[in-house]
Write a protein that holds these residues in place. Structure first.
Motif, mmCIF file in Angstrom:
data_model
loop_
_atom_site.group_PDB
_atom_site.id
_atom_site.type_symbol
_atom_site.label_atom_id
_atom_site.label_comp_id
_atom_site.label_asym_id
_atom_site.label_seq_id
_atom_site.Cartn_x
_atom_site.Cartn_y
_atom_site.Cartn_z
ATOM 1 N N GLY A 28 -10.923 22.455 -27.057
ATOM 2 C CA GLY A 28 -12.298 22.099 -27.346
ATOM 3 C C GLY A 28 -12.440 21.037 -28.420
ATOM 4 O O GLY A 28 -11.500 20.277 -28.691
ATOM 5 N N ARG A 45 -15.980 24.951 -26.994
ATOM 6 C CA ARG A 45 -14.837 25.156 -26.111
ATOM 7 C C ARG A 45 -15.103 24.447 -24.797
ATOM 8 O O ARG A 45 -16.187 24.538 -24.245
ATOM 9 N N ALA A 53 -11.093 18.317 -22.438
ATOM 10 C CA ALA A 53 -10.494 19.097 -23.522
ATOM 11 C C ALA A 53 -8.982 19.130 -23.381
ATOM 12 O O ALA A 53 -8.441 19.099 -22.270
#
Length: 125
Positions: free
Chosen positions: A21, A30, A123
């Motif tokens: 994240g 996240r 991410a």
């Protein structure tokens, strides 16, 4: 972020990335992230292979306020499908793909300079 956890208005510098994240605006998020003129948005994609035209709908919606799109493709640089590049080009958006870390750092610099920039950041685990 909004109560549903999906949107925080305004441009915010990214303080940290990794561990699945991002940290920005004293918040922890996240998952992947879109940084757009309208704010920071949760982005439900995890792998470069998922990045088709539909993945960039919000970018297209805000195209009039974006000159450059930075695409962070995770831990390693990866390309975008030709159809996505063409759709961005049709909207006069220059796209730069790079690893997410480089894209986040570049976002911070260009956003700090008040450039017309957006970032689509996958991410990193």
């Amino acid at each position: 972020m909004e109560p549903d956890g999906r949107h925080l208005p305004g441009a915010h510098l990214i303080d940290a990335y990794g561990g699945g994240g991002f940290r920005f605006a004293d918040l922890s998020h996240r998952g992947s992230l879109l940084a757009l003129p309208s704010g920071m948005w949760a982005w439900p994609f995890a792998h470069p292979a998922e990045l088709n035209e539909a993945a960039f709908r919000r970018v297209f919606d805000e195209a009039d306020a974006i000159d450059t799109l930075l695409v962070g493709t995770g831990a390693q640089p990866a390309g975008l499908p030709p159809a996505v590049r063409a759709a961005l080009r049709e909207r006069a958006i220059v796209v730069e793909t790079m690893a997410t870390g480089a894209a986040a750092r570049t976002w911070n610099i260009l956003s700090g300079e008040k450039r017309r920039v957006a970032a689509a950041l996958l991410a990193i685990a």
